[in-house]
Design a protein around this motif. Structure first.
Motif, PDB file in Angstrom:
ATOM      1  N   GLN A 168       0.664  -0.615  -0.050  1.00 43.69           N
ATOM      2  CA  GLN A 168      -0.123   0.418  -0.119  1.00 43.69           C
ATOM      3  C   GLN A 168       1.017   1.502   0.276  1.00 43.69           C
ATOM      4  OE1 GLN A 168      -2.407  -0.066   3.303  1.00 43.69           O
ATOM      5  NE2 GLN A 168      -4.138  -1.680   2.642  1.00 43.69           N
ATOM      6  N   VAL A 169       1.830   1.198   0.894  1.00 36.86           N
ATOM      7  CA  VAL A 169       2.802   2.477   0.905  1.00 36.86           C
ATOM      8  C   VAL A 169       3.136   2.633  -0.581  1.00 36.86           C
ATOM      9  CG1 VAL A 169       4.938   3.283   2.011  1.00 36.86           C
ATOM     10  CG2 VAL A 169       3.181   2.486   3.446  1.00 36.86           C
ATOM     11  N   LYS A 170       4.033   1.869  -1.213  1.00 43.30           N
ATOM     12  CA  LYS A 170       4.214   1.649  -2.152  1.00 43.30           C
ATOM     13  C   LYS A 170       3.498   2.473  -3.240  1.00 43.30           C
ATOM     14  CE  LYS A 170       6.513  -1.462  -5.907  1.00 43.30           C
ATOM     15  NZ  LYS A 170       6.765  -2.852  -6.002  1.00 43.30           N
ATOM     16  N   ASN A 171       2.646   1.766  -4.287  1.00 36.65           N
ATOM     17  CA  ASN A 171       1.279   2.612  -4.713  1.00 36.65           C
ATOM     18  C   ASN A 171       1.125   3.521  -4.106  1.00 36.65           C
ATOM     19  OD1 ASN A 171       0.731  -0.167  -5.458  1.00 36.65           O
ATOM     20  ND2 ASN A 171      -0.358  -1.068  -4.146  1.00 36.65           N
ATOM     21  N   LYS A 172       1.034   4.193  -2.731  1.00 35.86           N
ATOM     22  CA  LYS A 172       0.318   5.285  -2.427  1.00 35.86           C
ATOM     23  C   LYS A 172       1.442   6.104  -3.141  1.00 35.86           C
ATOM     24  CE  LYS A 172      -2.745   4.793   1.252  1.00 35.86           C
ATOM     25  NZ  LYS A 172      -3.335   4.696  -0.145  1.00 35.86           N
ATOM     26  N   ALA A 206      -2.235  14.802  -2.097  1.00 31.95           N
ATOM     27  CA  ALA A 206      -0.388  14.242  -2.205  1.00 31.95           C
ATOM     28  C   ALA A 206      -0.387  14.382  -0.801  1.00 31.95           C
ATOM     29  CB  ALA A 206       0.784  14.683  -2.632  1.00 31.95           C
ATOM     30  N   ASN A 207      -0.340  15.839   0.146  1.00 31.73           N
ATOM     31  CA  ASN A 207      -0.326  15.525   1.434  1.00 31.73           C
ATOM     32  C   ASN A 207      -1.279  14.549   1.959  1.00 31.73           C
ATOM     33  OD1 ASN A 207       1.524  17.416   0.677  1.00 31.73           O
ATOM     34  ND2 ASN A 207      -0.393  19.098   1.105  1.00 31.73           N
ATOM     35  N   ALA A 208      -2.495  14.259   1.861  1.00 27.84           N
ATOM     36  CA  ALA A 208      -3.092  13.489   2.179  1.00 27.84           C
ATOM     37  C   ALA A 208      -2.353  11.910   2.155  1.00 27.84           C
ATOM     38  CB  ALA A 208      -5.075  13.636   2.215  1.00 27.84           C
ATOM     39  N   LYS A 211       0.099  11.337   2.126  1.00 21.65           N
ATOM     40  CA  LYS A 211       1.498  11.622   3.010  1.00 21.65           C
ATOM     41  C   LYS A 211       0.894  11.099   4.079  1.00 21.65           C
ATOM     42  CE  LYS A 211       4.283  14.336  -0.244  1.00 21.65           C
ATOM     43  NZ  LYS A 211       5.335  16.351   0.096  1.00 21.65           N
ATOM     44  N   LYS A 212       0.020  11.904   4.575  1.00 21.17           N
ATOM     45  CA  LYS A 212      -0.234  11.261   6.085  1.00 21.17           C
ATOM     46  C   LYS A 212      -0.965   9.990   6.753  1.00 21.17           C
ATOM     47  CE  LYS A 212      -1.532  12.911  10.383  1.00 21.17           C
ATOM     48  NZ  LYS A 212      -2.676  11.270  10.490  1.00 21.17           N
ATOM     49  N   GLU A 213      -1.894   9.539   5.153  1.00 20.36           N
ATOM     50  CA  GLU A 213      -1.749   8.108   4.846  1.00 20.36           C
ATOM     51  C   GLU A 213      -0.566   7.154   4.921  1.00 20.36           C
ATOM     52  OE1 GLU A 213      -4.439   7.318   1.900  1.00 20.36           O
ATOM     53  OE2 GLU A 213      -5.682   8.672   2.509  1.00 20.36           O
ATOM     54  N   ILE A 214       1.049   7.876   4.420  1.00 17.47           N
ATOM     55  CA  ILE A 214       1.875   6.733   4.753  1.00 17.47           C
ATOM     56  C   ILE A 214       2.257   6.643   6.233  1.00 17.47           C
ATOM     57  CG2 ILE A 214       3.952   6.152   3.412  1.00 17.47           C
ATOM     58  CD1 ILE A 214       2.728   7.695   0.672  1.00 17.47           C
ATOM     59  N   GLU A 215       2.025   7.511   6.558  1.00 17.08           N
ATOM     60  CA  GLU A 215       2.276   7.550   7.483  1.00 17.08           C
ATOM     61  C   GLU A 215       2.063   7.236   9.060  1.00 17.08           C
ATOM     62  OE1 GLU A 215       2.628  11.615   9.260  1.00 17.08           O
ATOM     63  OE2 GLU A 215       3.952  12.763   7.462  1.00 17.08           O
ATOM     64  N   ASP A 216       0.254   6.579   8.500  1.00 20.32           N
ATOM     65  CA  ASP A 216       0.293   6.409   9.800  1.00 20.32           C
ATOM     66  C   ASP A 216       0.144   4.818   9.455  1.00 20.32           C
ATOM     67  OD1 ASP A 216      -1.124   7.917  10.882  1.00 20.32           O
ATOM     68  OD2 ASP A 216      -3.188   8.631   9.533  1.00 20.32           O
ATOM     69  N   ILE A 217       0.268   4.494   7.817  1.00 25.53           N
ATOM     70  CA  ILE A 217       0.302   3.142   7.510  1.00 25.53           C
ATOM     71  C   ILE A 217       1.978   2.643   8.020  1.00 25.53           C
ATOM     72  CG2 ILE A 217       0.918   1.661   5.841  1.00 25.53           C
ATOM     73  CD1 ILE A 217      -1.150   2.412   4.461  1.00 25.53           C
ATOM     74  N   ASN A 218       2.803   3.934   8.016  1.00 27.19           N
ATOM     75  CA  ASN A 218       4.066   3.309   8.599  1.00 27.19           C
ATOM     76  C   ASN A 218       4.000   2.856  10.238  1.00 27.19           C
ATOM     77  OD1 ASN A 218       5.822   2.875   6.098  1.00 27.19           O
ATOM     78  ND2 ASN A 218       5.938   5.571   6.380  1.00 27.19           N
ATOM     79  N   ALA A 219       3.535   3.876  10.381  1.00 26.89           N
ATOM     80  CA  ALA A 219       3.449   3.328  11.956  1.00 26.89           C
ATOM     81  C   ALA A 219       2.850   2.490  12.400  1.00 26.89           C
ATOM     82  CB  ALA A 219       2.584   4.570  12.964  1.00 26.89           C
ATOM     83  N   ASN A 220       1.039   2.080  11.562  1.00 23.54           N
ATOM     84  CA  ASN A 220       1.299   1.004  11.642  1.00 23.54           C
ATOM     85  C   ASN A 220       2.121  -0.102  11.928  1.00 23.54           C
ATOM     86  OD1 ASN A 220      -0.654  -0.824  12.689  1.00 23.54           O
ATOM     87  ND2 ASN A 220      -2.093  -0.747  11.235  1.00 23.54           N
ATOM     88  N   ILE A 221       2.569  -0.136  10.185  1.00 26.20           N
ATOM     89  CA  ILE A 221       3.716  -1.573  10.187  1.00 26.20           C
ATOM     90  C   ILE A 221       5.036  -1.332  11.608  1.00 26.20           C
ATOM     91  CG2 ILE A 221       5.289  -1.303   8.834  1.00 26.20           C
ATOM     92  CD1 ILE A 221       3.871  -0.761   6.504  1.00 26.20           C
ATOM     93  N   GLY A 222       5.253   0.086  12.363  1.00 26.81           N
ATOM     94  CA  GLY A 222       6.256  -0.113  13.373  1.00 26.81           C
ATOM     95  C   GLY A 222       5.766  -0.847  14.537  1.00 26.81           C
ATOM     96  N   SER A 223       4.027  -0.675  14.382  1.00 31.73           N
ATOM     97  CA  SER A 223       3.248  -0.836  15.560  1.00 31.73           C
ATOM     98  C   SER A 223       3.454  -2.646  15.570  1.00 31.73           C
ATOM     99  CB  SER A 223       1.921  -0.850  16.075  1.00 31.73           C
ATOM    100  OG  SER A 223       1.446  -1.110  16.955  1.00 31.73           O
ATOM    101  N   ILE A 224       3.154  -3.599  14.031  1.00 30.76           N
ATOM    102  CA  ILE A 224       3.177  -4.314  14.048  1.00 30.76           C
ATOM    103  C   ILE A 224       4.703  -5.379  13.984  1.00 30.76           C
ATOM    104  CG2 ILE A 224       2.772  -6.521  12.390  1.00 30.76           C
ATOM    105  CD1 ILE A 224       0.526  -4.414  11.163  1.00 30.76           C
ATOM    106  N   LYS A 225       5.441  -4.510  13.242  1.00 33.16           N
ATOM    107  CA  LYS A 225       6.617  -5.518  13.597  1.00 33.16           C
ATOM    108  C   LYS A 225       7.283  -5.475  15.163  1.00 33.16           C
ATOM    109  CE  LYS A 225       8.754  -3.438   8.968  1.00 33.16           C
ATOM    110  NZ  LYS A 225      10.336  -3.092   8.967  1.00 33.16           N
ATOM    111  N   GLU A 226       6.527  -4.600  15.975  1.00 34.09           N
ATOM    112  CA  GLU A 226       6.905  -4.296  17.770  1.00 34.09           C
ATOM    113  C   GLU A 226       6.102  -6.135  18.241  1.00 34.09           C
ATOM    114  OE1 GLU A 226       6.079  -1.031  19.508  1.00 34.09           O
ATOM    115  OE2 GLU A 226       8.092  -0.201  17.890  1.00 34.09           O
TER     116      GLU A 226
END
Length: 446
Positions: free
Chosen positions: A115-119, A342-344, A346-361
């Motif tokens: 999803q991050v890649k596509n966004k 584009a800004n929206a 980017k915000k979605e990507i930030e949320d997804i990356n934060a979610n990915i970080g939480s999942i990796k933890e």
């Protein structure tokens, strides 16, 4: 079995003064009728009785013996493969569930990374589109036809040139009509000044206001009548229909007639001011024969026509200018929309990356738990509740010997028993088998 039960196992009785060392009596038991658990309990009880007889019930020795009992119990549990498998079954199942969670986490992370890649690709496309639109905004005034915009290139320069010319022509018409209208209706002619000065008075506007409010307002506002007629002609000319052509013709005729009236009135007043006793009455024939009559008409009407043409040209150039400006505004709004999108993203990507970080933890924690479970599975589970039961049997045997075979006073026996019970409780606390944790398990790694 708790310490109170141990205390109540027997009643203290009077015993001989001299200690007697005896072997435990042999008990005849039918193996078919005795379960393995009862046999094991009996074995621990007998061991306690026998060890107590060897140490005269010493509570300090009991602590060492209980450590040996725990080691013995531990070794016995190691040999019980089926029981170990049953005890480890819940840990094995939990480990499988945790491994399933890891797989689910892995799939989730891969999905979110996709999803991050596509966004990111979408953001790149939006940014490229925005940059292309910005380039179009800059290039539109120079090459409108390139973007299918029906506007003349260089409209801005023509507009400003026409606007400057129109301004000066408008000032001329204001001056001309103020002066001619004042001369035609209110001026008192003076024989001491030239003819042209009588027709075009430089101070006509000031003199009109000096004469009165009506005179001043009339000469001030009458030029705007002609300008209004010119504006109507322009508006009708934009919609080229038959009826509009007729309206334009009528307006031009009205303007021309009005200029004739002004010229006639001025010529009439000048003629009467200069006429002699035998001069004929003033009429149109006389007016048409004067060059000054036609000069006033053409100085007003022809310039008025020129003003209308320039005004129409300026308005056309303004439309061309506005068309380009509108196209620029449309593209600018698209740029803003793409930027916001584009800004929206980017915000979605930030949320997804934060979610990915939480999942990796969570994956790290789950892997850690899997390792813990594997250590448990690879080790030996000591059921402390069972140990407490067998240790209790051992201590019962120990205390039974004290009660039956130790020849001391009742008080001293009670002190020995209490000391043994304290030693027993200390051992349970040491191995984690006290009352609060009796349903837990104790892990000993292999």
């Amino acid at each position: 079995m708790d310490t109170t039960s141990i205390k109540n196992l027997f009643k203290l009785k009077s015993s001989p003064a001299e200690p007697v060392q005896e072997e435990l009596p042999e008990t005849e038991i039918n193996p078919d009728e005795e379960s393995s658990e009862e046999s094991r309990k009996r074995t621990y009880h007998e061991s306690g009785y026998r060890d107590s007889s060897r140490t005269s019930g010493n509570h300090s020795t009991l602590s060492i013996c209980l450590d040996a009992v725990y080691s013995r119990f531990q070794n016995e549990e190691k040999e019980m493969v089926e029981k170990q498998q049953k005890l480890k079954e819940s840990y094995v199942n939990e480990q499988k569930n945790r491994e399933t969670e890891i797989k689910a986490f892995t799939v989730s992370v891969e999905t979110k990374e996709e999803q991050v890649k596509n966004k990111n690709k979408e953001i790149e496309i939006h940014q490229q589109d925005a940059e292309a639109l910005k380039a179009e905004i800059l290039d539109l005034p120079r090459n409108p036809e390139k973007y299918n915009v029906k506007a003349t290139r260089g409209a801005s320069a023509k507009f400003w040139i026409g606007a400057i010319i129109l301004t000066f022509i408008t000032l001329y018409l204001l001056t001309f009509y103020i002066s001619t209208s004042y001369s035609a209706f209110f001026k008192v002619f003076d024989s001491k000044i030239t003819l042209i000065q009588n027709v075009l008075d430089a101070k006509a506007w000031e003199k009109a206001w000096d004469d009165g409010l009506i005179e001043g307002a009339f000469v001030t506002l009458i030029p705007f009548v002609f300008l209004g007629l010119g504006y109507l002609i322009h508006m009708f000319w934009e919609n080229k229909t038959r009826i509009n052509y007729i309206k334009i013709g009528v307006l031009l005729a009205i303007t021309f007639v009005f200029d004739i009236i002004l010229a006639y009135q001025i010529e009439f007043r000048l003629y009467n001011f200069e006429k002699v006793f035998d001069s004929p009455p003033f009429d149109l024939k006389i007016a048409f024969s004067h060059v000054q009559f036609w000069a006033i008409i053409f100085a007003g009407f022809i310039v008025y026509i020129i003003w209308g043409l320039v005004f129409d040209f300026v308005m056309k150039e303004h439309r061309e200018k506005d068309r380009i400006k509108n196209e620029q505004e449309i593209r600018q709004k698209k740029v803003e929309f793409l930027t916001e999108k584009a800004n929206a993203l980017k915000k979605e990507i930030e949320d997804i990356n934060a979610n990915i970080g939480s999942i990796k933890e969570s994956v790290i924690k789950t892997r850690g738990r899997i390792e813990e479970l594997q250590n448990i599975i690879d080790g030996v589970i000591i059921p402390t509740k069972d140990y407490k039961m067998y240790a209790s049997e051992y201590v019962q045997g120990w205390i039974t010997f004290i009660g039956e075979r130790i020849a001391v006073s009742r008080t001293e026996k009670q002190i020995m028993i209490d000391s043994c019970i304290d030693t027993y409780n200390t051992n349970l606390d040491t191995v984690g088998a006290n009352d609060n944790n009796q349903n837990l398990v104790y892990l000993s790694s292999l």
